[in-house]
Design a protein around this motif. Sequence first.
Motif, mmCIF file in Angstrom:
data_model
loop_
_atom_site.group_PDB
_atom_site.id
_atom_site.type_symbol
_atom_site.label_atom_id
_atom_site.label_comp_id
_atom_site.label_asym_id
_atom_site.label_seq_id
_atom_site.Cartn_x
_atom_site.Cartn_y
_atom_site.Cartn_z
ATOM 1 N N LYS A 14 23.247 -30.555 11.339
ATOM 2 C CA LYS A 14 22.839 -29.660 10.254
ATOM 3 C C LYS A 14 22.131 -28.418 10.778
ATOM 4 C CE LYS A 14 22.477 -33.400 6.894
ATOM 5 N NZ LYS A 14 21.568 -34.244 6.077
ATOM 6 N N TYR A 17 24.086 -25.169 10.948
ATOM 7 C CA TYR A 17 24.122 -24.328 9.757
ATOM 8 C C TYR A 17 22.810 -23.602 9.563
ATOM 9 C CZ TYR A 17 25.128 -22.670 5.113
ATOM 10 O OH TYR A 17 25.342 -21.847 4.051
ATOM 11 N N ALA A 18 21.703 -24.277 9.831
ATOM 12 C CA ALA A 18 20.385 -23.689 9.602
ATOM 13 C C ALA A 18 20.198 -22.390 10.366
ATOM 14 C CB ALA A 18 19.294 -24.680 9.990
ATOM 15 N N ASP A 21 24.038 -19.601 9.162
ATOM 16 C CA ASP A 21 24.644 -19.353 7.859
ATOM 17 C C ASP A 21 24.275 -17.982 7.289
ATOM 18 O OD1 ASP A 21 22.346 -20.884 5.502
ATOM 19 O OD2 ASP A 21 21.991 -20.005 7.466
ATOM 20 N N LYS A 49 26.094 -24.364 2.709
ATOM 21 C CA LYS A 49 25.175 -25.379 3.207
ATOM 22 C C LYS A 49 25.396 -26.738 2.557
ATOM 23 C CE LYS A 49 20.235 -26.264 3.889
ATOM 24 N NZ LYS A 49 18.868 -25.740 3.695
ATOM 25 N N GLU A 53 26.401 -29.982 4.845
ATOM 26 C CA GLU A 53 25.475 -31.100 5.016
ATOM 27 C C GLU A 53 26.048 -32.404 4.472
ATOM 28 O OE1 GLU A 53 21.561 -30.099 3.655
ATOM 29 O OE2 GLU A 53 21.209 -28.838 5.434
#
Length: 270
Positions: A14, A17-18, A21, A49, A53
């Motif tokens: 994850k 992406y954090a 994005d 997101k 996730e």
Amino acid sequence: MIRITQQDSASGAKRYYATADYYSEGQEIVGRWGGKGAARLGLEGTVDKYSFERLCDNLHPATGEPLTVRTRSERTVGYDFTFSVPKSVSLLYAMSGDEGIMDAFRGAVDETMREMEAEMKTRVRRNGQDTDRVTGNMTWAEFIHTTSRPVAGSPDPQVHAHVFVFNATYCDEERRWKAGQFRELKRDAPYFQAAFRVRLASRLKDLGFGIQRKRDDFEIAGIPADVLGRFSRRTSHIEKTAKEKGITDPRRKAELGAETREKKGKAMSW
């Protein structure tokens, strides 16, 4: 170059992406979905997101139901396929802002990923079988970065893509999602790396750039070696550390790179 790294942590996955994005002062480019598996799941365009996730947690992004049958606490979430360009390509993009260079890179990445996707397999263990079956589909999220990890607080230009492939592929014969079989793709990584380099070099030549061969890689012709070295501080740092520790094995050097990297800085503008 292509490097394939297994990801066994949903929370770790994850974090892709954090940090990827959004546009971070021009150093990262918003992610996008890819693969036939993504299309089957109704995922297209910009990576969101919520869906990312859910897939990390082995859940269908639309229904929230388990995607593959087994969701263990310790499981392979997916694989990070990292594509990197020669330093001269990164420098040209950084100094010119020529989006044709970025398009050439993303096109070469996409074509290589689709070649790998065609060879995607899953394990078959039903009714006493012990074999692999070609599924020909993947689900991935592509994130583009334009800088290297910092050295002494500041990064160098380095265009690369993190293509995160989820550990799920749809089996038409069994009519269900199953874990993927990535062993042969990792084994054949040197071939796909060579194919990626040829595709990138060909696209850059079509744009009018001269290509200079360099062992099993290439550089854009006309850029002095000392300029390339000046903006390769991350590589120099790893090589220096490896020499101090007596490390010569390429795989160990790659691990050393992960061990010595600094955190990305978000306050510095492009």
